[in-house]
Design a protein around this motif. Structure first.
Motif, PDB file in Angstrom:
ATOM      1  N   ARG A   1      66.390  45.940 105.043  1.00 59.25           N
ATOM      2  CA  ARG A   1      66.413  46.241 106.470  1.00 59.25           C
ATOM      3  C   ARG A   1      65.266  47.181 106.809  1.00 59.25           C
ATOM      4  NH1 ARG A   1      71.791  48.975 108.860  1.00 59.25           N
ATOM      5  NH2 ARG A   1      71.273  50.446 107.203  1.00 59.25           N
ATOM      6  N   ALA A   2      64.458  46.808 107.778  1.00 52.99           N
ATOM      7  CA  ALA A   2      63.393  47.689 108.256  1.00 52.99           C
ATOM      8  C   ALA A   2      63.997  48.830 109.064  1.00 52.99           C
ATOM      9  CB  ALA A   2      62.412  46.889 109.107  1.00 52.99           C
ATOM     10  N   PRO A   3      63.274  49.943 109.222  1.00 54.63           N
ATOM     11  CA  PRO A   3      63.799  51.057 110.035  1.00 54.63           C
ATOM     12  C   PRO A   3      64.194  50.587 111.432  1.00 54.63           C
ATOM     13  CG  PRO A   3      61.850  51.748 108.832  1.00 54.63           C
ATOM     14  CD  PRO A   3      61.957  50.272 108.628  1.00 54.63           C
ATOM     15  N   GLY A   4      65.408  50.905 111.832  1.00 56.13           N
ATOM     16  CA  GLY A   4      65.891  50.540 113.152  1.00 56.13           C
ATOM     17  C   GLY A   4      66.377  49.112 113.272  1.00 56.13           C
ATOM     18  N   GLN A   5      66.277  48.321 112.213  1.00 54.07           N
ATOM     19  CA  GLN A   5      66.677  46.920 112.263  1.00 54.07           C
ATOM     20  C   GLN A   5      68.170  46.778 111.993  1.00 54.07           C
ATOM     21  OE1 GLN A   5      65.040  44.302 109.165  1.00 54.07           O
ATOM     22  NE2 GLN A   5      64.534  42.792 110.741  1.00 54.07           N
ATOM     23  N   SER A   6      68.787  45.793 112.618  1.00 50.56           N
ATOM     24  CA  SER A   6      70.203  45.522 112.383  1.00 50.56           C
ATOM     25  C   SER A   6      70.361  44.640 111.158  1.00 50.56           C
ATOM     26  CB  SER A   6      70.813  44.812 113.599  1.00 50.56           C
ATOM     27  OG  SER A   6      70.260  43.502 113.722  1.00 50.56           O
ATOM     28  N   TRP A   7      71.567  44.619 110.585  1.00 53.07           N
ATOM     29  CA  TRP A   7      71.809  43.734 109.449  1.00 53.07           C
ATOM     30  C   TRP A   7      71.747  42.263 109.837  1.00 53.07           C
ATOM     31  CZ3 TRP A   7      70.604  45.033 104.968  1.00 53.07           C
ATOM     32  CH2 TRP A   7      70.817  46.331 104.490  1.00 53.07           C
ATOM     33  N   PRO A   8      72.247  41.857 111.023  1.00 53.16           N
ATOM     34  CA  PRO A   8      72.067  40.444 111.389  1.00 53.16           C
ATOM     35  C   PRO A   8      70.606  40.022 111.412  1.00 53.16           C
ATOM     36  CG  PRO A   8      73.745  41.434 112.760  1.00 53.16           C
ATOM     37  CD  PRO A   8      73.143  42.552 111.963  1.00 53.16           C
ATOM     38  N   ALA A   9      69.720  40.894 111.886  1.00 50.73           N
ATOM     39  CA  ALA A   9      68.290  40.564 111.891  1.00 50.73           C
ATOM     40  C   ALA A   9      67.718  40.597 110.480  1.00 50.73           C
ATOM     41  CB  ALA A   9      67.531  41.532 112.794  1.00 50.73           C
ATOM     42  N   ALA A  10      68.117  41.590 109.695  1.00 49.13           N
ATOM     43  CA  ALA A  10      67.559  41.739 108.345  1.00 49.13           C
ATOM     44  C   ALA A  10      67.930  40.575 107.441  1.00 49.13           C
ATOM     45  CB  ALA A  10      68.036  43.049 107.733  1.00 49.13           C
ATOM     46  N   THR A  11      69.113  40.016 107.631  1.00 55.54           N
ATOM     47  CA  THR A  11      69.570  38.950 106.741  1.00 55.54           C
ATOM     48  C   THR A  11      69.037  37.576 107.138  1.00 55.54           C
ATOM     49  OG1 THR A  11      71.618  38.810 108.045  1.00 55.54           O
ATOM     50  CG2 THR A  11      71.664  40.151 106.043  1.00 55.54           C
ATOM     51  N   GLN A  12      68.205  37.497 108.158  1.00 56.95           N
ATOM     52  CA  GLN A  12      67.599  36.214 108.507  1.00 56.95           C
ATOM     53  C   GLN A  12      66.459  35.851 107.565  1.00 56.95           C
ATOM     54  OE1 GLN A  12      69.216  34.222 110.736  1.00 56.95           O
ATOM     55  NE2 GLN A  12      70.552  36.005 110.399  1.00 56.95           N
ATOM     56  N   ARG A  13      65.915  36.839 106.880  1.00 59.15           N
ATOM     57  CA  ARG A  13      64.848  36.565 105.912  1.00 59.15           C
ATOM     58  C   ARG A  13      65.466  36.254 104.552  1.00 59.15           C
ATOM     59  NH1 ARG A  13      59.760  40.480 106.143  1.00 59.15           N
ATOM     60  NH2 ARG A  13      59.052  38.760 104.832  1.00 59.15           N
ATOM     61  N   PRO A  14      64.928  35.277 103.834  1.00 58.18           N
ATOM     62  CA  PRO A  14      65.457  34.984 102.499  1.00 58.18           C
ATOM     63  C   PRO A  14      65.341  36.210 101.592  1.00 58.18           C
ATOM     64  CG  PRO A  14      64.018  33.221 103.248  1.00 58.18           C
ATOM     65  CD  PRO A  14      63.854  34.352 104.225  1.00 58.18           C
ATOM     66  N   PRO A  15      66.309  36.427 100.744  1.00 57.90           N
ATOM     67  CA  PRO A  15      66.283  37.605  99.872  1.00 57.90           C
ATOM     68  C   PRO A  15      65.395  37.372  98.658  1.00 57.90           C
ATOM     69  CG  PRO A  15      68.207  36.298  99.379  1.00 57.90           C
ATOM     70  CD  PRO A  15      67.520  35.610 100.537  1.00 57.90           C
ATOM     71  N   SER A  16      65.056  38.459  97.982  1.00 58.01           N
ATOM     72  CA  SER A  16      64.480  38.333  96.649  1.00 58.01           C
ATOM     73  C   SER A  16      65.626  38.256  95.645  1.00 58.01           C
ATOM     74  CB  SER A  16      63.556  39.516  96.327  1.00 58.01           C
ATOM     75  OG  SER A  16      64.247  40.733  96.446  1.00 58.01           O
ATOM     76  N   GLN A  17      65.343  37.714  94.481  1.00 57.90           N
ATOM     77  CA  GLN A  17      66.383  37.421  93.500  1.00 57.90           C
ATOM     78  C   GLN A  17      66.032  38.040  92.157  1.00 57.90           C
ATOM     79  OE1 GLN A  17      66.898  33.239  92.796  1.00 57.90           O
ATOM     80  NE2 GLN A  17      68.653  33.487  91.426  1.00 57.90           N
ATOM     81  N   LEU A  18      67.023  38.659  91.529  1.00 56.57           N
ATOM     82  CA  LEU A  18      66.870  39.249  90.205  1.00 56.57           C
ATOM     83  C   LEU A  18      67.956  38.666  89.307  1.00 56.57           C
ATOM     84  CD1 LEU A  18      65.605  41.404  88.292  1.00 56.57           C
ATOM     85  CD2 LEU A  18      67.247  43.043  89.239  1.00 56.57           C
ATOM     86  N   ARG A  19      67.568  37.821  88.381  1.00 60.61           N
ATOM     87  CA  ARG A  19      68.538  37.221  87.464  1.00 60.61           C
ATOM     88  C   ARG A  19      68.842  38.181  86.316  1.00 60.61           C
ATOM     89  NH1 ARG A  19      69.413  31.648  88.299  1.00 60.61           N
ATOM     90  NH2 ARG A  19      70.517  31.633  86.307  1.00 60.61           N
ATOM     91  N   PHE A  20      70.053  38.088  85.792  1.00 56.47           N
ATOM     92  CA  PHE A  20      70.424  38.934  84.663  1.00 56.47           C
ATOM     93  C   PHE A  20      71.005  38.084  83.541  1.00 56.47           C
ATOM     94  CE2 PHE A  20      73.764  39.322  87.966  1.00 56.47           C
ATOM     95  CZ  PHE A  20      74.852  38.763  87.310  1.00 56.47           C
ATOM     96  N   PRO A  21      71.026  38.621  82.317  1.00 58.01           N
ATOM     97  CA  PRO A  21      71.598  37.872  81.194  1.00 58.01           C
ATOM     98  C   PRO A  21      73.064  37.545  81.445  1.00 58.01           C
ATOM     99  CG  PRO A  21      70.351  39.754  80.403  1.00 58.01           C
ATOM    100  CD  PRO A  21      70.457  39.909  81.893  1.00 58.01           C
ATOM    101  N   TRP A  22      73.546  36.507  80.785  1.00 59.35           N
ATOM    102  CA  TRP A  22      74.906  36.046  81.005  1.00 59.35           C
ATOM    103  C   TRP A  22      75.921  37.135  80.701  1.00 59.35           C
ATOM    104  CZ3 TRP A  22      79.256  35.365  77.908  1.00 59.35           C
ATOM    105  CH2 TRP A  22      80.302  34.615  78.487  1.00 59.35           C
ATOM    106  N   LEU A  23      76.839  37.331  81.628  1.00 66.26           N
ATOM    107  CA  LEU A  23      78.025  38.159  81.431  1.00 66.26           C
ATOM    108  C   LEU A  23      79.232  37.275  81.694  1.00 66.26           C
ATOM    109  CD1 LEU A  23      77.039  41.492  83.257  1.00 66.26           C
ATOM    110  CD2 LEU A  23      77.286  41.149  80.802  1.00 66.26           C
TER     111      LEU A  23
END
Length: 299
Positions: free
Chosen positions: A243-265
């Motif tokens: 979320r950018a400064p002053g941005q709402s979560w509905p606006a922030a979640t319109q952009r695709p996220p970055s992804q961090l994979r982890f080993p199998w649990l």
């Protein structure tokens, strides 16, 4: 890493580069405590930096356990005025100079619960194994359009919100509730859906229909200490919505996220930022289970 440096990195890193700014998964320890058979949530302690609170899933006592990041138990607290119907996540936050823990009693595998609750406890200032933790307040709520499973929560104390993410819906839904509501049962407000959560391929579904179906479902979440990064976890990855400064979560979640994979649990359901935002700790419902740590690294 100094806290100010970690928070600066969290606030300045571009969304597209955010995932590669974390270290590889590091082994933090192994959770073997018999009081933690099904860890469904982790939260960094605000009152005791460097330690973490853990909660168990349904079928276990209403107890909060304080841990070292390597999984060693420090203390266990019974809760007063609360029951564990299906505890699925825990969050720590500060409000009006006090430090609190919020437990999300929101699990609903069968899709039958009509009344759910968020339980808030004030963190004990001193550590006492076998102590009690009284309920500070309770947020009773329902979903706006019928039952759903939810295993992921985060607290945004600056905005006065609790964020909840549905588990089995595609795409996952993001809801909000007031952190300090007026009396009465609240209705969760749907504010967004979360794009970019990778769904299982046909090959994965053919190889293992059961695991392939649920491995992409959202099982945990946490908000960075600066309130800018929402980390959402499923059974193979962490996704970051920024979320950018002053941005709402509905606006922030319109952009695709970055992804961090982890080993199998075996069943990854617990995730927590450290209090300075420089690390993420994740764990699984199975016991014994390794705890994995990721560190913010500079480019």
């Amino acid at each position: 890493m100094r806290a100010t440096t970690a928070l600066l990195l969290l606030s300045l890193l571009a969304p597209a580069a955010y995932g590669v700014s974390w270290s590889q998964a590091e082994y933090a320890g192994t959770l073997t405590d018999p009081d933690l058979d099904e860890v469904s949530g982790l939260a960094a302690s605000r009152a005791h930096p460097g330690l973490y609170w853990a909660v168990n899933d349904s079928g276990n006592p209403a107890r909060l356990v304080l841990l070292k990041p390597d999984g060693t138990r420090v203390a266990s607290y019974s809760t007063v005025g609360a029951e564990n119907t299906d505890w699925e996540d825990i969050d720590s936050f500060e409000l009006d100079g006090k430090r609190y823990l919020l437990v999300a009693d929101t699990g609903d595998n069968g899709g039958i619960r009509t009344d759910l609750s968020l339980l808030v406890f004030e963190e004990p200032r001193t550590i006492k194994d076998g102590g009690e933790m009284p309920l500070a307040w309770k947020i009773e709520f329902r979903w706006p359009d019928g039952a759903r499973d939810c295993e992921a929560s985060a607290v945004d104390p600056v905005n006065g919100d609790v964020l909840l993410i549905s588990k089995k819906r595609v795409p996952p839904e993001l809801f909000r509730l007031p952190l300090r509501p007026s009396t009465g049962v609240q209705v969760a407000e749907k504010i967004a859906t979360l794009p970019g959560i990778a769904q299982p391929s046909e090959q994965e579904l053919e190889k293992n229909p059961v695991y392939g179906r649920y491995r992409s479902q959202i099982s945990g979440a946490d908000l960075s200490p600066n309130g800018r990064v929402l980390a959402v976890m499923n059974y193979h990855s962490i996704y970051f919505y920024i979320r950018a400064p002053g941005q709402s979560w509905p606006a922030a979640t319109q952009r695709p996220p970055s992804q961090l994979r982890f080993p199998w649990l075996p069943q990854a359901e617990a995730i927590a930022f450290s209090t300075d935002g420089s690390t993420l700790l994740i764990g699984s419902e199975q016991r014994p289970t390794p705890l994995l740590r990721f560190r913010v690294v500079s480019k």
